[in-house]
Motif scaffolding. Structure first.
Motif, PDB file in Angstrom:
ATOM      1  N   ARG A 110       2.335   9.580  -5.632  1.00  0.00           N
ATOM      2  CA  ARG A 110       2.923  10.895  -5.317  1.00  0.00           C
ATOM      3  C   ARG A 110       4.028  11.259  -6.301  1.00  0.00           C
ATOM      4  O   ARG A 110       4.145  12.406  -6.725  1.00  0.00           O
ATOM      5  CB  ARG A 110       3.502  10.899  -3.896  1.00  0.00           C
ATOM      6  N   ALA A 111       4.840  10.272  -6.664  1.00  0.00           N
ATOM      7  CA  ALA A 111       5.987  10.538  -7.538  1.00  0.00           C
ATOM      8  C   ALA A 111       5.534  10.936  -8.938  1.00  0.00           C
ATOM      9  O   ALA A 111       6.157  11.779  -9.586  1.00  0.00           O
ATOM     10  CB  ALA A 111       6.886   9.304  -7.608  1.00  0.00           C
ATOM     11  N   LYS A 112       4.444  10.320  -9.410  1.00  0.00           N
ATOM     12  CA  LYS A 112       3.928  10.592 -10.765  1.00  0.00           C
ATOM     13  C   LYS A 112       5.062  10.574 -11.785  1.00  0.00           C
ATOM     14  O   LYS A 112       5.236  11.485 -12.592  1.00  0.00           O
ATOM     15  CB  LYS A 112       3.179  11.924 -10.807  1.00  0.00           C
ATOM     16  N   ARG A 113       5.853   9.520 -11.709  1.00  0.00           N
ATOM     17  CA  ARG A 113       7.003   9.358 -12.589  1.00  0.00           C
ATOM     18  C   ARG A 113       6.979   7.957 -13.177  1.00  0.00           C
ATOM     19  O   ARG A 113       6.465   7.028 -12.547  1.00  0.00           O
ATOM     20  CB  ARG A 113       8.292   9.565 -11.792  1.00  0.00           C
ATOM     21  N   ALA A 114       7.528   7.807 -14.358  1.00  0.00           N
ATOM     22  CA  ALA A 114       7.455   6.522 -15.050  1.00  0.00           C
ATOM     23  C   ALA A 114       8.483   5.534 -14.522  1.00  0.00           C
ATOM     24  O   ALA A 114       9.370   5.076 -15.245  1.00  0.00           O
ATOM     25  CB  ALA A 114       7.636   6.730 -16.547  1.00  0.00           C
ATOM     26  N   HIS A 115       8.363   5.201 -13.230  1.00  0.00           N
ATOM     27  CA  HIS A 115       9.198   4.134 -12.685  1.00  0.00           C
ATOM     28  C   HIS A 115       8.762   2.818 -13.351  1.00  0.00           C
ATOM     29  O   HIS A 115       7.571   2.490 -13.354  1.00  0.00           O
ATOM     30  CB  HIS A 115       9.031   4.030 -11.168  1.00  0.00           C
ATOM     31  N   PRO A 116       9.694   2.054 -13.910  1.00  0.00           N
ATOM     32  CA  PRO A 116       9.314   0.838 -14.624  1.00  0.00           C
ATOM     33  C   PRO A 116       8.625  -0.189 -13.720  1.00  0.00           C
ATOM     34  O   PRO A 116       9.136  -0.519 -12.648  1.00  0.00           O
ATOM     35  CB  PRO A 116      10.658   0.292 -15.136  1.00  0.00           C
ATOM     36  N   ILE A 117       7.470  -0.681 -14.154  1.00  0.00           N
ATOM     37  CA  ILE A 117       6.753  -1.726 -13.428  1.00  0.00           C
ATOM     38  C   ILE A 117       6.328  -2.808 -14.410  1.00  0.00           C
ATOM     39  O   ILE A 117       6.161  -2.565 -15.607  1.00  0.00           O
ATOM     40  CB  ILE A 117       5.516  -1.181 -12.670  1.00  0.00           C
ATOM     41  N   SER A 118       6.147  -4.003 -13.888  1.00  0.00           N
ATOM     42  CA  SER A 118       5.651  -5.121 -14.694  1.00  0.00           C
ATOM     43  C   SER A 118       4.752  -5.984 -13.841  1.00  0.00           C
ATOM     44  O   SER A 118       5.038  -6.224 -12.661  1.00  0.00           O
ATOM     45  CB  SER A 118       6.823  -5.952 -15.229  1.00  0.00           C
ATOM     46  N   LYS A 119       3.635  -6.454 -14.414  1.00  0.00           N
ATOM     47  CA  LYS A 119       2.622  -7.281 -13.734  1.00  0.00           C
ATOM     48  C   LYS A 119       1.850  -6.496 -12.669  1.00  0.00           C
ATOM     49  O   LYS A 119       1.085  -7.083 -11.909  1.00  0.00           O
ATOM     50  CB  LYS A 119       3.245  -8.534 -13.104  1.00  0.00           C
ATOM     51  N   GLN A 149       0.835  -1.201   0.000  1.00  0.00           N
ATOM     52  CA  GLN A 149       0.000   0.000   0.000  1.00  0.00           C
ATOM     53  C   GLN A 149       0.875   1.259   0.000  1.00  0.00           C
ATOM     54  O   GLN A 149       0.613   2.221  -0.734  1.00  0.00           O
ATOM     55  CB  GLN A 149      -0.913   0.012   1.233  1.00  0.00           C
ATOM     56  N   GLU A 150       1.948   1.242   0.793  1.00  0.00           N
ATOM     57  CA  GLU A 150       2.876   2.373   0.808  1.00  0.00           C
ATOM     58  C   GLU A 150       3.551   2.538  -0.558  1.00  0.00           C
ATOM     59  O   GLU A 150       3.790   3.659  -1.014  1.00  0.00           O
ATOM     60  CB  GLU A 150       3.947   2.171   1.884  1.00  0.00           C
ATOM     61  N   LEU A 151       3.851   1.414  -1.195  1.00  0.00           N
ATOM     62  CA  LEU A 151       4.463   1.446  -2.529  1.00  0.00           C
ATOM     63  C   LEU A 151       3.535   2.149  -3.517  1.00  0.00           C
ATOM     64  O   LEU A 151       3.978   3.000  -4.309  1.00  0.00           O
ATOM     65  CB  LEU A 151       4.758   0.012  -2.969  1.00  0.00           C
ATOM     66  N   LEU A 152       2.260   1.804  -3.492  1.00  0.00           N
ATOM     67  CA  LEU A 152       1.295   2.436  -4.395  1.00  0.00           C
ATOM     68  C   LEU A 152       1.189   3.937  -4.119  1.00  0.00           C
ATOM     69  O   LEU A 152       1.126   4.751  -5.050  1.00  0.00           O
ATOM     70  CB  LEU A 152      -0.077   1.780  -4.244  1.00  0.00           C
ATOM     71  N   GLU A 153       1.174   4.297  -2.847  1.00  0.00           N
ATOM     72  CA  GLU A 153       1.086   5.711  -2.485  1.00  0.00           C
ATOM     73  C   GLU A 153       2.335   6.464  -2.930  1.00  0.00           C
ATOM     74  O   GLU A 153       2.251   7.613  -3.369  1.00  0.00           O
ATOM     75  CB  GLU A 153       0.877   5.846  -0.976  1.00  0.00           C
ATOM     76  N   TYR A 154       3.483   5.802  -2.832  1.00  0.00           N
ATOM     77  CA  TYR A 154       4.734   6.406  -3.296  1.00  0.00           C
ATOM     78  C   TYR A 154       4.652   6.706  -4.796  1.00  0.00           C
ATOM     79  O   TYR A 154       4.987   7.806  -5.250  1.00  0.00           O
ATOM     80  CB  TYR A 154       5.908   5.477  -3.007  1.00  0.00           C
ATOM     81  N   ASP A 191      11.445   3.807   0.861  1.00  0.00           N
ATOM     82  CA  ASP A 191      11.654   3.274   2.207  1.00  0.00           C
ATOM     83  C   ASP A 191      10.738   2.105   2.541  1.00  0.00           C
ATOM     84  O   ASP A 191      10.993   1.370   3.501  1.00  0.00           O
ATOM     85  CB  ASP A 191      11.456   4.387   3.249  1.00  0.00           C
ATOM     86  N   PHE A 192       9.666   1.930   1.774  1.00  0.00           N
ATOM     87  CA  PHE A 192       8.743   0.813   2.061  1.00  0.00           C
ATOM     88  C   PHE A 192       9.450  -0.540   1.954  1.00  0.00           C
ATOM     89  O   PHE A 192       9.034  -1.506   2.596  1.00  0.00           O
ATOM     90  CB  PHE A 192       7.535   0.861   1.115  1.00  0.00           C
ATOM     91  N   PHE A 193      10.526  -0.618   1.160  1.00  0.00           N
ATOM     92  CA  PHE A 193      11.254  -1.884   1.044  1.00  0.00           C
ATOM     93  C   PHE A 193      11.933  -2.285   2.353  1.00  0.00           C
ATOM     94  O   PHE A 193      12.281  -3.457   2.537  1.00  0.00           O
ATOM     95  CB  PHE A 193      12.283  -1.816  -0.081  1.00  0.00           C
ATOM     96  N   LYS A 194      12.128  -1.323   3.249  1.00  0.00           N
ATOM     97  CA  LYS A 194      12.744  -1.639   4.538  1.00  0.00           C
ATOM     98  C   LYS A 194      11.828  -2.506   5.394  1.00  0.00           C
ATOM     99  O   LYS A 194      12.268  -3.102   6.370  1.00  0.00           O
ATOM    100  CB  LYS A 194      13.122  -0.353   5.274  1.00  0.00           C
ATOM    101  N   GLY A 195      10.548  -2.581   5.020  1.00  0.00           N
ATOM    102  CA  GLY A 195       9.610  -3.429   5.742  1.00  0.00           C
ATOM    103  C   GLY A 195       9.518  -4.839   5.196  1.00  0.00           C
ATOM    104  O   GLY A 195       8.615  -5.606   5.574  1.00  0.00           O
ATOM    105  N   SER A 196      10.434  -5.218   4.328  1.00  0.00           N
ATOM    106  CA  SER A 196      10.403  -6.562   3.733  1.00  0.00           C
ATOM    107  C   SER A 196      10.582  -7.642   4.794  1.00  0.00           C
ATOM    108  O   SER A 196      11.402  -7.499   5.706  1.00  0.00           O
ATOM    109  CB  SER A 196      11.507  -6.698   2.686  1.00  0.00           C
ATOM    110  N   GLU A 197       9.819  -8.706   4.676  1.00  0.00           N
ATOM    111  CA  GLU A 197       9.963  -9.841   5.591  1.00  0.00           C
ATOM    112  C   GLU A 197      11.225 -10.635   5.286  1.00  0.00           C
ATOM    113  O   GLU A 197      11.808 -11.250   6.185  1.00  0.00           O
ATOM    114  CB  GLU A 197       8.730 -10.748   5.476  1.00  0.00           C
TER     115      GLU A 197
END
Length: 252
Positions: free
Chosen positions: A158-167, A150-155, A210-216
């Protein structure tokens, strides 16, 4: 000659040992500019030349063909080159990940700034992969809980930038709020943990992710993004990526 050098060294050591604590030494430095006017050493050049030629021949060998020129500045929220890069990371790393732990990657997130060059219309070579990704970034997979997704989506909203995503698909309303999101065309279940492929720069909070810092857990694949690009180009005759509907914003 050996004894003379030995006596010289011993003399230096004795001279320093005789200095009193009150002795002051003055050390000065000066800048030496390195310019194109410096001449190459002919012997070194002769030694290096065959290795340079061999490397250039390998880098310039044609692997495929691009039907157009692609740049990361071609679109707003997703670009053809960014989509291609994220899709390649998914396609090439998912089998590696599955073989390692018996699970599939759910989606990919890379960073817009990690694309360092265009893909020019015409032949694609191994050098193309080095130009797009000159860094030593490697692919890692984060096991990310739903709250951090959820934090990733919010990021990204907010960024409104073409960060590459797939799936991953995201739809924003005209105000930039996430109104739809899906992974592999299925609504996101924020009670689940998802496997997200990214790179070793972002997993440590690069670009403010920073949301990646919450990885299990983080699974290191020992697979460089550049190598994934090369592997894909070697088995693909022609590339023709497009901007699509994976990340859009409504205008009305």
């Amino acid at each position: 000659m050996k004894f003379r050098n030995l006596f010289f060294v011993l003399g230096l050591l004795l001279s320093f040992s005789c200095k009193t604590p009150t002795d002051v030494y003055k050390i000065e430095g000066r800048n030496v500019n390195i310019t194109d006017s410096l001449q190459a050493d002919a012997a070194i050049e002769r030694f290096v030349k065959p290795y340079r030629e061999r490397i250039n021949k390998d880098l310039d060998s044609v692997l495929g063909y691009a039907v157009d020129t692609y740049s990361k500045s071609d679109g707003h929220l997703n670009t053809a080159i960014g989509n291609l890069m994220a899709d390649i990371v998914y396609e090439e790393s998912d089998p590696v990940f599955f073989k390692r732990i018996g699970e599939h990657i759910d989606f990919v997130l890379l960073n817009h700034g990690g694309i360092r060059s265009i893909i020019s219309k015409g032949p694609i070579s191994k050098r193309t992969a080095y130009e797009i990704m000159p860094f030593e970034n490697s692919i890692v997979v984060a096991k990310l809980p739903g709250a951090q997704v959820q934090e990733l989506l919010e990021y990204l909203s907010r960024a409104k930038r073409a960060h590459p995503i797939s799936k991953l698909k995201i739809l924003l309303d005209k105000d930039g709020k996430v109104i739809e999101s899906a992974i592999n065309d299925q609504p996101i279940d924020f009670t689940k943990t998802y496997n997200i492929a990214t790179n070793d720069y972002l997993i440590n909070g690069g670009d403010g992710m920073d949301f990646f810092k919450g990885s299990e857990a983080v699974i290191i694949l020992d697979y460089k993004i550049r190598n994934a690009l090369t592997d894909y180009f070697m088995k693909t005759d022609t590339i023709n990526p497009v901007a699509d509907d994976r990340f859009l914003q409504l205008q009305d």
